[in-house]
Design an enzyme around this catalytic site. Structure first.
Site, PDB file in Angstrom:
ATOM      1  N   TRP A   1       0.871  -1.189   0.000  1.00 19.23           N
ATOM      2  CA  TRP A   1       0.000   0.000   0.000  1.00 19.23           C
ATOM      3  C   TRP A   1       0.903   1.232   0.000  1.00 19.23           C
ATOM      4  O   TRP A   1       1.899   1.267   0.735  1.00 19.23           O
ATOM      5  CB  TRP A   1      -0.910   0.026   1.238  1.00 19.23           C
ATOM      6  CG  TRP A   1      -1.614   1.353   1.348  1.00 19.23           C
ATOM      7  CD1 TRP A   1      -2.681   1.773   0.614  1.00 19.23           C
ATOM      8  CD2 TRP A   1      -1.250   2.461   2.207  1.00 19.23           C
ATOM      9  NE1 TRP A   1      -3.009   3.061   0.965  1.00 19.23           N
ATOM     10  CE2 TRP A   1      -2.160   3.516   1.937  1.00 19.23           C
ATOM     11  CE3 TRP A   1      -0.261   2.654   3.165  1.00 19.23           C
ATOM     12  CZ2 TRP A   1      -2.100   4.746   2.596  1.00 19.23           C
ATOM     13  CZ3 TRP A   1      -0.195   3.883   3.823  1.00 19.23           C
ATOM     14  CH2 TRP A   1      -1.119   4.920   3.535  1.00 19.23           C
TER      15      TRP A   1
ATOM     16  N   GLU B   1      -3.047  -2.941  -2.540  1.00 18.79           N
ATOM     17  CA  GLU B   1      -4.186  -2.441  -1.757  1.00 18.79           C
ATOM     18  C   GLU B   1      -4.653  -1.060  -2.220  1.00 18.79           C
ATOM     19  O   GLU B   1      -3.967  -0.067  -2.019  1.00 18.79           O
ATOM     20  CB  GLU B   1      -3.782  -2.381  -0.274  1.00 18.79           C
ATOM     21  CG  GLU B   1      -4.901  -1.908   0.630  1.00 18.79           C
ATOM     22  CD  GLU B   1      -4.486  -1.838   2.103  1.00 18.79           C
ATOM     23  OE1 GLU B   1      -3.303  -2.088   2.426  1.00 18.79           O
ATOM     24  OE2 GLU B   1      -5.366  -1.512   2.926  1.00 18.79           O
TER      25      GLU B   1
ATOM     26  N   LYS C   1      -7.104   2.400  -2.458  1.00 21.79           N
ATOM     27  CA  LYS C   1      -7.703   3.313  -1.487  1.00 21.79           C
ATOM     28  C   LYS C   1      -8.346   4.475  -2.220  1.00 21.79           C
ATOM     29  O   LYS C   1      -7.851   4.908  -3.256  1.00 21.79           O
ATOM     30  CB  LYS C   1      -6.599   3.808  -0.536  1.00 21.79           C
ATOM     31  CG  LYS C   1      -7.103   4.626   0.629  1.00 21.79           C
ATOM     32  CD  LYS C   1      -6.025   4.761   1.702  1.00 21.79           C
ATOM     33  CE  LYS C   1      -6.542   5.597   2.857  1.00 21.79           C
ATOM     34  NZ  LYS C   1      -5.620   5.600   3.994  1.00 21.79           N
TER      35      LYS C   1
ATOM     36  N   ASP D   1      -9.682  -3.322   1.631  1.00 22.67           N
ATOM     37  CA  ASP D   1      -9.700  -2.786   2.994  1.00 22.67           C
ATOM     38  C   ASP D   1     -11.078  -2.158   3.219  1.00 22.67           C
ATOM     39  O   ASP D   1     -11.522  -1.317   2.430  1.00 22.67           O
ATOM     40  CB  ASP D   1      -8.585  -1.745   3.148  1.00 22.67           C
ATOM     41  CG  ASP D   1      -8.498  -1.174   4.563  1.00 22.67           C
ATOM     42  OD1 ASP D   1      -9.533  -0.732   5.091  1.00 22.67           O
ATOM     43  OD2 ASP D   1      -7.388  -1.148   5.144  1.00 22.67           O
TER      44      ASP D   1
ATOM     45  N   HIS E   1     -11.573   1.675   2.868  1.00 25.42           N
ATOM     46  CA  HIS E   1     -10.977   2.384   1.733  1.00 25.42           C
ATOM     47  C   HIS E   1     -11.945   2.774   0.632  1.00 25.42           C
ATOM     48  O   HIS E   1     -11.540   3.022  -0.499  1.00 25.42           O
ATOM     49  CB  HIS E   1      -9.845   1.548   1.139  1.00 25.42           C
ATOM     50  CG  HIS E   1      -8.622   1.568   1.990  1.00 25.42           C
ATOM     51  ND1 HIS E   1      -7.389   1.148   1.555  1.00 25.42           N
ATOM     52  CD2 HIS E   1      -8.441   1.978   3.261  1.00 25.42           C
ATOM     53  CE1 HIS E   1      -6.500   1.279   2.528  1.00 25.42           C
ATOM     54  NE2 HIS E   1      -7.124   1.775   3.574  1.00 25.42           N
TER      55      HIS E   1
ATOM     56  N   HIS F   1      -8.383  -6.494   4.408  1.00 26.40           N
ATOM     57  CA  HIS F   1      -8.033  -5.746   5.601  1.00 26.40           C
ATOM     58  C   HIS F   1      -9.353  -5.405   6.262  1.00 26.40           C
ATOM     59  O   HIS F   1     -10.016  -4.440   5.870  1.00 26.40           O
ATOM     60  CB  HIS F   1      -7.269  -4.465   5.264  1.00 26.40           C
ATOM     61  CG  HIS F   1      -5.792  -4.678   5.166  1.00 26.40           C
ATOM     62  ND1 HIS F   1      -4.908  -3.646   5.006  1.00 26.40           N
ATOM     63  CD2 HIS F   1      -5.058  -5.804   5.245  1.00 26.40           C
ATOM     64  CE1 HIS F   1      -3.672  -4.144   4.963  1.00 26.40           C
ATOM     65  NE2 HIS F   1      -3.742  -5.451   5.112  1.00 26.40           N
TER      66      HIS F   1
ATOM     67  N   ASP G   1     -11.952   6.691   6.972  1.00 28.20           N
ATOM     68  CA  ASP G   1     -11.099   5.512   7.169  1.00 28.20           C
ATOM     69  C   ASP G   1     -10.382   5.625   8.514  1.00 28.20           C
ATOM     70  O   ASP G   1      -9.172   5.750   8.584  1.00 28.20           O
ATOM     71  CB  ASP G   1     -10.089   5.450   6.008  1.00 28.20           C
ATOM     72  CG  ASP G   1      -9.161   4.253   6.118  1.00 28.20           C
ATOM     73  OD1 ASP G   1      -9.569   3.246   6.699  1.00 28.20           O
ATOM     74  OD2 ASP G   1      -8.029   4.354   5.611  1.00 28.20           O
TER      75      ASP G   1
ATOM     76  N   ASP H   1     -10.166   3.504  11.019  1.00 28.02           N
ATOM     77  CA  ASP H   1      -9.539   2.290  11.555  1.00 28.02           C
ATOM     78  C   ASP H   1      -9.887   2.029  13.016  1.00 28.02           C
ATOM     79  O   ASP H   1      -9.006   1.778  13.835  1.00 28.02           O
ATOM     80  CB  ASP H   1      -8.022   2.330  11.344  1.00 28.02           C
ATOM     81  CG  ASP H   1      -7.642   2.237   9.882  1.00 28.02           C
ATOM     82  OD1 ASP H   1      -7.828   1.163   9.306  1.00 28.02           O
ATOM     83  OD2 ASP H   1      -7.189   3.251   9.309  1.00 28.02           O
TER      84      ASP H   1
ATOM     85  N   ASP I   1      -6.966  -4.729  10.037  1.00 25.30           N
ATOM     86  CA  ASP I   1      -6.219  -3.473   9.928  1.00 25.30           C
ATOM     87  C   ASP I   1      -6.958  -2.373  10.683  1.00 25.30           C
ATOM     88  O   ASP I   1      -7.868  -1.756  10.142  1.00 25.30           O
ATOM     89  CB  ASP I   1      -6.047  -3.096   8.442  1.00 25.30           C
ATOM     90  CG  ASP I   1      -5.234  -1.813   8.276  1.00 25.30           C
ATOM     91  OD1 ASP I   1      -4.687  -1.327   9.282  1.00 25.30           O
ATOM     92  OD2 ASP I   1      -5.153  -1.297   7.142  1.00 25.30           O
TER      93      ASP I   1
HETATM   94  C1  RNT Z   1      -3.693   2.504   4.939  1.00 25.71           C
HETATM   95  C2  RNT Z   1      -3.790   1.063   4.632  1.00 25.71           C
HETATM   96  C3  RNT Z   1      -2.660   0.214   5.114  1.00 25.71           C
HETATM   97  C4  RNT Z   1      -2.192   0.559   6.508  1.00 25.71           C
HETATM   98  C5  RNT Z   1      -1.201  -0.412   7.094  1.00 25.71           C
HETATM   99  C6  RNT Z   1      -0.544   0.119   8.326  1.00 25.71           C
HETATM  100  O1  RNT Z   1      -4.838   3.198   4.688  1.00 25.71           O
HETATM  101  O2  RNT Z   1      -5.009   0.563   5.100  1.00 25.71           O
HETATM  102  O3  RNT Z   1      -3.013  -1.129   5.009  1.00 25.71           O
HETATM  103  O4  RNT Z   1      -3.258   0.700   7.394  1.00 25.71           O
HETATM  104  O5  RNT Z   1      -0.310  -0.800   6.151  1.00 25.71           O
HETATM  105 ZN    ZN Z   2      -5.293  -1.550   5.015  1.00 24.65          ZN
END
Ligand code: RNT
Ligand code: ZN
Length: 423
Positions: free
Chosen positions: A189, A230, A232, A263, A266, A290, A298, A300, A330
């Protein structure tokens, strides 16, 4: 099964009968659940800090909020904390490292020169626990993330630095796979993007294709390492444009044969990833997830048992995709006990999988095929209150990990005896 947990057996026996009446074999469901590993992210344990530069700042599209005491300050502390987490989780899981968790020893190595040498302690530790390792290139928290760009940077020298980093990490992934005899997933990513409206959307994407092709040029045995990319939608400081968008990486993965990492945070705030699983798996042999929880963006947050999580688990289980989806987590919350954050999120992922496994899916599928959507809706809604809790408790007891919320007392004890001493 531990003596103290024998009282959960009568509840399980009743639950098993109840499910059997719907054509569901709960013993078989638990055997299946025990075979699904979750790749648990190292970065919940230390707020994505890593060990390259003690006290370094994060940035580059990532933000962790909170300052709950007790975060892991060293690799040894992170390992100890994660061992505590593992003791609270039923099943066999994996540990997902970032390149920034390299242990430099006497000689500091730049990111374009990393090798398995800086990960020997991690490998030995994983081996001693019998767990697999996954890996990630670290394209953030580094001075060469210049103006927020890495693999798309207009300057060739900067791109080349990050290309070398990408290659080194795949080699490290392969070393993990070889040493542990478990295929490593190396996930890429990048934070690249623009705060404000760009005039050239094409250039950075063309450079990204070129950079990625250079990174993935070297063939690596898929038994040792598989690669994933990955996408986003946007990030902090990259609100207007992200070269590595969903369409970009979907096309890349399909044309180049890498995996794609979906993810959950994302996409647009109301856009889930569950529906993408069976779409993308029509064209890719394997994908990675993720699993995260965005709150308005986003953000998390720790994974909770939401409808979105249930939908993700249903797609994996009901689609028969358990061996084609590498489930990873994640999220990073620094405002609560980090060992608890890890445990809550992972146990929720497992609970969601269990709920999908014990759903009366055969009956639901039949109703759908026959066009009896009334029955489909009625059964789906009734299934929500079937006694899955008794099945989950039984599973935890069977796997000799704390039942119900007993894990929390263990985390509180760990906080008091170990975490609180870290100031
Ligand atoms: C960032 C991505 C990525 C990170 C990690 C730490 O938006 O989701 O995967 O969260 O690599
Ligand atoms: Zn991620």
């Amino acid at each position: 099964m531990a003596k103290s947990t024998r009282k959960i057996e009568p509840a399980y026996t009743l639950a098993r009968e109840r499910y059997a009446a719907l054509g569901v074999d709960t013993d078989a469901a638990l055997r299946q659940l025990a075979r699904i590993p979750i790749s648990i992210h190292c970065w919940q344990g230390d707020d994505v800090g890593g060990f390259e530069n003690p006290g370094g700042t994060l940035g580059d599209g990532l933000a962790v909020t909170g300052n709950y005491p007790g975060k892991a300050r060293t690799p040894a502390e992170l390992r100890a904390d994660f061992e505590k987490v593992l003791s609270l989780l039923p099943g066999q899981h994996r540990f997902n490292l970032h390149a920034s968790y390299a242990e430099m020893g006497a000689k500091k190595v730049e990111r374009d020169a990393l090798s398995a040498d800086q990960f020997q302690n991690w490998i030995a530790w994983a081996k001693s626990l019998g767990i697999g390792l996954d890996f990630n290139q670290t394209y953030f928290a580094h001075p060469k993330v210049e103006r927020g760009w890495t693999l798309t940077h207009p300057d060739k020298a900067i791109r080349q630095f990050w290309i070398e980093h990408g290659i080194r990490c795949r080699e490290i992934g392969a070393a993990f796979g070889k040493a542990l005899d478990k295929t490593c997933l190396t996930n890429l990513w990048i934070p690249d993007g623009m705060k404000d409206t760009p005039v050239d959307r094409k250039g950075p994407r063309e450079r990204l294709v070129e950079s990625l092709d250079a990174i993935f040029k070297k063939r690596i045995d898929h038994k040792l390492n598989v690669d994933s990319v990955e996408p986003k939608l946007f990030g902090i400081g990259a609100e207007s444009y992200t070269p590595g968008s969903h369409e970009f990486y979907l096309g890349y993965a399909v044309s180049r044969g890498t995996l794609l990492t979906l993810d959950a945070g994302h996409y647009h705030p109301t856009e889930g990833i569950a529906d993408k699983v069976s779409s993308v798996l029509c064209f890719l042999p394997e994908i990675a997830l993720h699993v995260s929880r965005g709150v308005r963006w986003d953000s998390d947050h720790v994974v909770t048992l939401t409808d979105e999580l249930l939908a993700i688990a249903q797609e994996i289980v009901w689609g028969g995709f358990a061996d084609r989806v590498r489930i990873g987590l994640d999220y990073f919350d620094a405002s609560i006990n980090r060992v608890a954050a890890w445990t809550i999120g992972t146990r929720n992922m497992l609970k969601a999988l269990l709920l999908a496994l014990v759903a009366p899916i055969e009956k639901l599928k039949t109703a759908e095929l026959e066009g009896d959507y009334t029955t489909r809706l009625a059964l789906m809604e009734d299934a929500k209150l079937l006694p899955a809790g008794a099945v989950w408790d039984y599973y935890c007891a069977q796997q000799e990990v704390p039942v119900g919320d007993a894990w929390l007392a263990e985390v509180k004890r760990y906080e008091k005896t170990v975490l609180s001493a870290r100031q």
